[in-house]
Design an enzyme around this catalytic site. Structure first.
Site, PDB file in Angstrom:
ATOM      1  N   CYS A 105     -44.325 -23.169 -46.888  1.00 16.15           N
ATOM      2  CA  CYS A 105     -45.446 -22.585 -46.147  1.00 16.15           C
ATOM      3  C   CYS A 105     -45.383 -21.059 -46.137  1.00 16.15           C
ATOM      4  O   CYS A 105     -46.421 -20.384 -46.096  1.00 16.15           O
ATOM      5  CB  CYS A 105     -45.503 -23.127 -44.730  1.00 16.15           C
ATOM      6  SG  CYS A 105     -43.953 -22.941 -43.812  1.00 16.15           S
TER       7      CYS A 105
ATOM      8  N   HIS B  45     -43.390 -23.248 -39.465  1.00 14.20           N
ATOM      9  CA  HIS B  45     -44.644 -23.226 -40.233  1.00 14.20           C
ATOM     10  C   HIS B  45     -45.313 -21.862 -40.106  1.00 14.20           C
ATOM     11  O   HIS B  45     -45.415 -21.294 -39.012  1.00 14.20           O
ATOM     12  CB  HIS B  45     -45.602 -24.311 -39.744  1.00 14.20           C
ATOM     13  CG  HIS B  45     -46.895 -24.353 -40.524  1.00 14.20           C
ATOM     14  ND1 HIS B  45     -46.940 -24.654 -41.870  1.00 14.20           N
ATOM     15  CD2 HIS B  45     -48.181 -24.111 -40.148  1.00 14.20           C
ATOM     16  CE1 HIS B  45     -48.189 -24.607 -42.295  1.00 14.20           C
ATOM     17  NE2 HIS B  45     -48.961 -24.275 -41.265  1.00 14.20           N
TER      18      HIS B  45
ATOM     19  N   ASN C  28     -54.908 -21.668 -43.416  1.00  7.82           N
ATOM     20  CA  ASN C  28     -53.747 -22.531 -43.188  1.00  7.82           C
ATOM     21  C   ASN C  28     -53.563 -23.466 -44.381  1.00  7.82           C
ATOM     22  O   ASN C  28     -54.497 -24.160 -44.807  1.00  7.82           O
ATOM     23  CB  ASN C  28     -53.956 -23.336 -41.905  1.00  7.82           C
ATOM     24  CG  ASN C  28     -52.684 -23.997 -41.423  1.00  7.82           C
ATOM     25  OD1 ASN C  28     -51.757 -24.229 -42.192  1.00  7.82           O
ATOM     26  ND2 ASN C  28     -52.639 -24.321 -40.143  1.00  7.82           N
TER      27      ASN C  28
END
Length: 363
Positions: free
Chosen positions: A14, A119, A134
């Protein structure tokens, strides 16, 4: 939104997706971020060694795993911050007292990096609109100006750490395009997990429906066989009908061809046919006896022989006279079958009609 660069989640990378979505391109790879993490680890080791390499703190530090990365692909905020320094960018904590004292409206910023546990994701302004990039979403999510402050406040309540990105971001195609036009989003993107779950539920529902249909209407092959038999019978009937039509068309073409041949080959015979009725010719041939036919045939041949002799005498030809029997290729006094005699009688009748017509034309 096709021009907006958006990396979707792969493993635990991520941090890589967050940086590339922020910079709008494939700027960083796991190898490059790992190299930055190793540099940070080495700098920390050197600082710990300053207190003595034989100290217990140093030996404990060497036994601990890296705090800047792990085998899953996670990278720390220090790695992300050092990666952005290459582009002259700096991270400032959004809810820090120093930043809050500046009183800057979030709308006037350019981008944010958000982190919760392990994250990371980016919220960036492209053109004149804000987007949630995202990597857990199936695509970019449009955020209105009025909703941006509420969205950031909601993330803070959920425990997210928010960083403001300061500095000039590299130029990108999406930013240039969205400076000229504004986009609208009809359907918001789903989380990747929700999309997978929805697809799985749809497949499960379809499977249950198929099973229900199979239970209510079990397949024994009878319906399919009946349908095949019906289709076969229809095809067979259609084939027979086409054959009959082709036969009728062929017969009609032959009849037309014979008619045209008869018209072109013997126009004179057609005029005779119109002048002599079929009933008269039929009764004539039926009423003549064999003896009468022979007598008329003999008279016909004698007349033909006389005409030939007169023509030869008039032209002073000294060749051998040709008899009527030689000309016709048969013996007049020989035996003839009844069919031959009937044909001879018909020829005599036709000859009489021709002579009559010739006489009328001369008159």
């Amino acid at each position: 939104m096709e021009s907006i660069f958006h990396e979707r989640q792969e493993g635990s990378l991520c941090a890589q997706h967050c940086l590339n979505n922020l910079l709008q391109g494939e700027y960083f790879s796991p190898v490059e971020l790992s190299f930055i993490a190793q540099q940070l680890d080495e700098e920390e080791r050197m600082r710990m060694a300053e207190g003595g390499m034989s100290s217990e703190e140093y030996r404990t530090f060497l036994q601990q795993p890296s705090g800047n990365m792990d085998d899953s692909g996670f990278f720390s905020i220090q790695v992300i911050s050092n990666a952005l320094k290459v582009w002259g960018l700096e991270l400032i904590l959004f809810n820090s007292p120093e930043y809050q004292r500046l009183g800057i409206d979030p709308i006037n910023e350019k981008s944010f990096i958000c982190n919760y546990k392990e994250h990371w994701f980016t919220v960036r302004k492209l053109g004149k609109q804000w987007f949630n990039l995202n990597s857990l979403l199936t695509g970019p999510e449009l955020i209105s100006d009025t909703y941006l402050a509420l969205f950031l406040a909601q993330l803070q309540q959920e425990g997210y750490s928010i960083f403001v990105v300061k500095g000039d971001l590299p130029d990108c195609e999406a930013d240039q395009l969205l400076q000229m036009v504004r986009v609208q989003q009809i359907q918001r993107p789903k989380l990747i997990g929700e999309e997978t779950a929805q697809s799985r539920d749809q497949r499960l529902q379809k499977s249950n429906l198929d099973q229900a249909v199979e239970v209510n209407h079990p397949f024994d092959g009878t319906g399919m066989l009946d349908e095949d038999e019906e289709n076969f019978q229809k095809a067979l009937a259609l084939s027979r009908h086409e054959i009959d039509m082709e036969d009728e068309e062929a017969d009609l073409r032959r009849a037309i061809q014979l008619s045209m041949q008869g018209d072109h080959q013997n126009e004179f015979s057609g005029s005779i046919s119109r002048s002599i009725s079929q009933s008269t010719s039929t009764s004539l041939t039926e009423s003549l006896s064999s003896e009468e036919l022979r007598r008329r045939r003999q008279a016909y041949f004698e007349k033909q022989q006389q005409q030939l002799q007169q023509q030869e005498h008039a032209s002073n030809l000294h060749d051998k006279p040709t008899t009527s029997s030689d000309a016709l290729g048969m013996d007049p006094g020989g035996d003839m079958s009844e069919e031959d005699m009937l044909q001879a009688a018909m020829n005599m009748s036709l000859e009489s009609v021709r002579n009559h017509l010739n006489t009328e034309e001369k008159k």
